[in-house]
Scaffold this motif. Structure first.
Motif, PDB file in Angstrom:
ATOM      1  N   MET A   1      17.808 -37.536  -1.655  1.00 44.66           N
ATOM      2  CA  MET A   1      16.510 -37.839  -2.273  1.00 44.66           C
ATOM      3  C   MET A   1      16.315 -36.943  -3.502  1.00 44.66           C
ATOM      4  N   SER A   2      15.866 -37.550  -4.580  1.00 45.78           N
ATOM      5  CA  SER A   2      15.556 -36.750  -5.775  1.00 45.78           C
ATOM      6  C   SER A   2      14.406 -35.810  -5.434  1.00 45.78           C
ATOM      7  N   ARG A   3      14.469 -34.590  -5.989  1.00 42.65           N
ATOM      8  CA  ARG A   3      13.409 -33.636  -5.667  1.00 42.65           C
ATOM      9  C   ARG A   3      13.238 -32.637  -6.813  1.00 42.65           C
ATOM     10  N   LEU A   4      11.989 -32.324  -7.095  1.00 41.89           N
ATOM     11  CA  LEU A   4      11.676 -31.229  -8.016  1.00 41.89           C
ATOM     12  C   LEU A   4      10.983 -30.136  -7.221  1.00 41.89           C
ATOM     13  N   THR A   5      11.543 -28.932  -7.280  1.00 45.44           N
ATOM     14  CA  THR A   5      10.926 -27.779  -6.629  1.00 45.44           C
ATOM     15  C   THR A   5      10.642 -26.742  -7.706  1.00 45.44           C
TER      16      THR A   5
ATOM     17  N   VAL B   1       5.368 -25.917  -5.877  1.00 42.68           N
ATOM     18  CA  VAL B   1       5.189 -27.316  -5.491  1.00 42.68           C
ATOM     19  C   VAL B   1       6.566 -27.936  -5.297  1.00 42.68           C
ATOM     20  N   SER B   2       6.645 -28.910  -4.410  1.00 50.02           N
ATOM     21  CA  SER B   2       7.884 -29.640  -4.178  1.00 50.02           C
ATOM     22  C   SER B   2       7.544 -31.129  -4.210  1.00 50.02           C
ATOM     23  N   ILE B   3       8.201 -31.865  -5.090  1.00 53.55           N
ATOM     24  CA  ILE B   3       7.836 -33.255  -5.354  1.00 53.55           C
ATOM     25  C   ILE B   3       9.055 -34.145  -5.141  1.00 53.55           C
ATOM     26  N   THR B   4       8.850 -35.288  -4.465  1.00 55.32           N
ATOM     27  CA  THR B   4       9.958 -36.237  -4.302  1.00 55.32           C
ATOM     28  C   THR B   4       9.665 -37.596  -4.939  1.00 55.32           C
ATOM     29  N   ASP B   5       8.426 -37.840  -5.295  1.00 46.24           N
ATOM     30  CA  ASP B   5       8.105 -39.117  -5.933  1.00 46.24           C
ATOM     31  C   ASP B   5       8.658 -39.112  -7.370  1.00 46.24           C
TER      32      ASP B   5
ATOM     33  N   TYR C   1      12.439 -24.643 -12.536  1.00 45.71           N
ATOM     34  CA  TYR C   1      12.330 -26.035 -12.085  1.00 45.71           C
ATOM     35  C   TYR C   1      13.682 -26.432 -11.495  1.00 45.71           C
ATOM     36  N   GLN C   2      13.729 -26.540 -10.192  1.00 43.36           N
ATOM     37  CA  GLN C   2      14.958 -27.009  -9.547  1.00 43.36           C
ATOM     38  C   GLN C   2      14.877 -28.529  -9.436  1.00 43.36           C
ATOM     39  N   VAL C   3      15.783 -29.211 -10.116  1.00 37.57           N
ATOM     40  CA  VAL C   3      15.776 -30.671 -10.120  1.00 37.57           C
ATOM     41  C   VAL C   3      17.033 -31.149  -9.395  1.00 37.57           C
ATOM     42  N   THR C   4      16.849 -31.636  -8.183  1.00 38.79           N
ATOM     43  CA  THR C   4      17.978 -32.177  -7.430  1.00 38.79           C
ATOM     44  C   THR C   4      18.108 -33.649  -7.791  1.00 38.79           C
ATOM     45  N   CYS C   5      19.200 -33.966  -8.462  1.00 37.27           N
ATOM     46  CA  CYS C   5      19.426 -35.329  -8.957  1.00 37.27           C
ATOM     47  C   CYS C   5      20.306 -36.096  -7.991  1.00 37.27           C
ATOM     48  N   GLU C   6      19.947 -37.352  -7.819  1.00 36.12           N
ATOM     49  CA  GLU C   6      20.696 -38.261  -6.958  1.00 36.12           C
ATOM     50  C   GLU C   6      21.086 -39.486  -7.774  1.00 36.12           C
TER      51      GLU C   6
ATOM     52  N   GLU D   1      26.400 -41.705  -8.780  1.00 31.23           N
ATOM     53  CA  GLU D   1      26.885 -41.538  -7.410  1.00 31.23           C
ATOM     54  C   GLU D   1      26.692 -40.070  -7.031  1.00 31.23           C
ATOM     55  N   GLY D   2      26.337 -39.816  -5.771  1.00 32.50           N
ATOM     56  CA  GLY D   2      26.286 -38.443  -5.282  1.00 32.50           C
ATOM     57  C   GLY D   2      25.070 -37.675  -5.776  1.00 32.50           C
ATOM     58  N   SER D   3      25.206 -36.332  -5.832  1.00 33.98           N
ATOM     59  CA  SER D   3      24.062 -35.503  -6.219  1.00 33.98           C
ATOM     60  C   SER D   3      24.517 -34.167  -6.811  1.00 33.98           C
ATOM     61  N   GLY D   4      23.555 -33.478  -7.431  1.00 36.40           N
ATOM     62  CA  GLY D   4      23.777 -32.148  -7.994  1.00 36.40           C
ATOM     63  C   GLY D   4      22.421 -31.576  -8.382  1.00 36.40           C
ATOM     64  N   ALA D   5      22.338 -30.257  -8.538  1.00 38.23           N
ATOM     65  CA  ALA D   5      21.045 -29.641  -8.827  1.00 38.23           C
ATOM     66  C   ALA D   5      21.066 -28.875 -10.148  1.00 38.23           C
ATOM     67  N   PHE D   6      20.081 -29.178 -10.972  1.00 40.51           N
ATOM     68  CA  PHE D   6      19.839 -28.419 -12.202  1.00 40.51           C
ATOM     69  C   PHE D   6      18.674 -27.473 -11.955  1.00 40.51           C
ATOM     70  N   TYR D   7      18.760 -26.317 -12.567  1.00 38.21           N
ATOM     71  CA  TYR D   7      17.688 -25.328 -12.481  1.00 38.21           C
ATOM     72  C   TYR D   7      17.308 -24.989 -13.925  1.00 38.21           C
ATOM     73  N   LEU D   8      16.075 -25.330 -14.288  1.00 37.36           N
ATOM     74  CA  LEU D   8      15.629 -25.113 -15.661  1.00 37.36           C
ATOM     75  C   LEU D   8      14.670 -23.931 -15.671  1.00 37.36           C
ATOM     76  N   HIS D   9      14.955 -22.953 -16.496  1.00 33.62           N
ATOM     77  CA  HIS D   9      14.123 -21.750 -16.583  1.00 33.62           C
ATOM     78  C   HIS D   9      13.234 -21.887 -17.821  1.00 33.62           C
ATOM     79  N   LEU D  10      11.994 -22.291 -17.561  1.00 34.46           N
ATOM     80  CA  LEU D  10      11.066 -22.585 -18.653  1.00 34.46           C
ATOM     81  C   LEU D  10       9.839 -21.697 -18.520  1.00 34.46           C
ATOM     82  N   GLN D  11       9.556 -20.945 -19.551  1.00 37.01           N
ATOM     83  CA  GLN D  11       8.494 -19.936 -19.506  1.00 37.01           C
ATOM     84  C   GLN D  11       8.700 -19.043 -18.285  1.00 37.01           C
ATOM     85  N   ASP D  12       7.702 -18.964 -17.415  1.00 40.26           N
ATOM     86  CA  ASP D  12       7.830 -18.062 -16.264  1.00 40.26           C
ATOM     87  C   ASP D  12       8.091 -18.824 -14.972  1.00 40.26           C
ATOM     88  N   ARG D  13       8.709 -19.998 -15.101  1.00 39.98           N
ATOM     89  CA  ARG D  13       8.987 -20.802 -13.913  1.00 39.98           C
ATOM     90  C   ARG D  13      10.436 -21.296 -13.882  1.00 39.98           C
TER      91      ARG D  13
END
Ligand SMILES: [Fe+2]
Length: 181
Positions: A1-5, A17-21, A123-128, A109-121
């Motif tokens: 499942m795609s997810r942003l944490t 926050v953790s979002i899957t929509d 963003y972990q984006v798990t891509c599917e 196909e498959g999945s992988g996770a990007f982690y974006l360091h923006l300002q003081d946060r």
């Protein structure tokens, strides 16, 4: 499942926050100038499909992105969990770095996770499968394919020769949850 944490960059144990929509993920990332889209990724991909076959299956989507972003070339990265060099391939972009051009990935196909360091946060984006992520040039980020990588991703470039990782030397990546562990 795609997810942003979303985490504070100094507190990996504290999830903001953790979002899957997918549409909410796209909206949250759009606020910080990052494009996230859901595409139809239902072209059949035989196990032994070569790069040309995979690119041809998504030719119209690729053409649209090339026109939008000025990307010239595209290729395919396809990794399976038993790849003999999986550990070193995983390590390659596992620390925080930037590029002088956008990092554009479409997971077919498959999945992988990007982690974006923006300002003081962070963003972990798990891509599917079906996720397109466009990380703007000069964004601090890292990518984790996990210890048993399984993904096929189409990459778009302005100039692949210029697509080099500039490492920040920060240890932040090792403080955050890894992908697939
Ligand atoms: Fe990168």
């Amino acid at each position: 499942m795609s997810r942003l944490t979303l985490y504070p960059d100094t507190a990996p144990e504290q999830i903001i926050v953790s979002i899957t929509d997918p549409s909410e993920i796209a909206a949250e990332l759009a606020r910080v100038g990052v494009d996230f889209e859901r595409w139809q990724a239902d072209a059949p991909l035989p196990v032994d499909a070569d790069q040309a076959t995979i690119l041809a299956a998504y030719a119209s989507d690729i053409a649209r992105l090339q026109a939008e972003g000025g990307y010239i070339t595209s290729d395919v990265v396809r990794l399976k969990p038993d790849h003999p060099e999986r550990a070193s391939l995983r390590q390659k972009f596992l620390d925080e770095h930037t590029h002088s051009e956008d990092e554009v990935r479409f997971f077919v196909e498959g999945s992988g996770a990007f982690y974006l360091h923006l300002q003081d946060r962070v963003y972990q984006v798990t891509c599917e499968r079906g996720d397109l992520l466009r990380v703007p040039a000069h964004t601090r980020h890292w990518f984790d394919m996990g210890p048993a990588p399984y993904f096929t991703a189409i990459r778009l470039f302005i100039d692949p020769a210029g697509w080099v990782g500039h490492f920040t030397g920060e240890k932040i990546a090792s403080e955050f949850p890894r992908h697939g562990e």
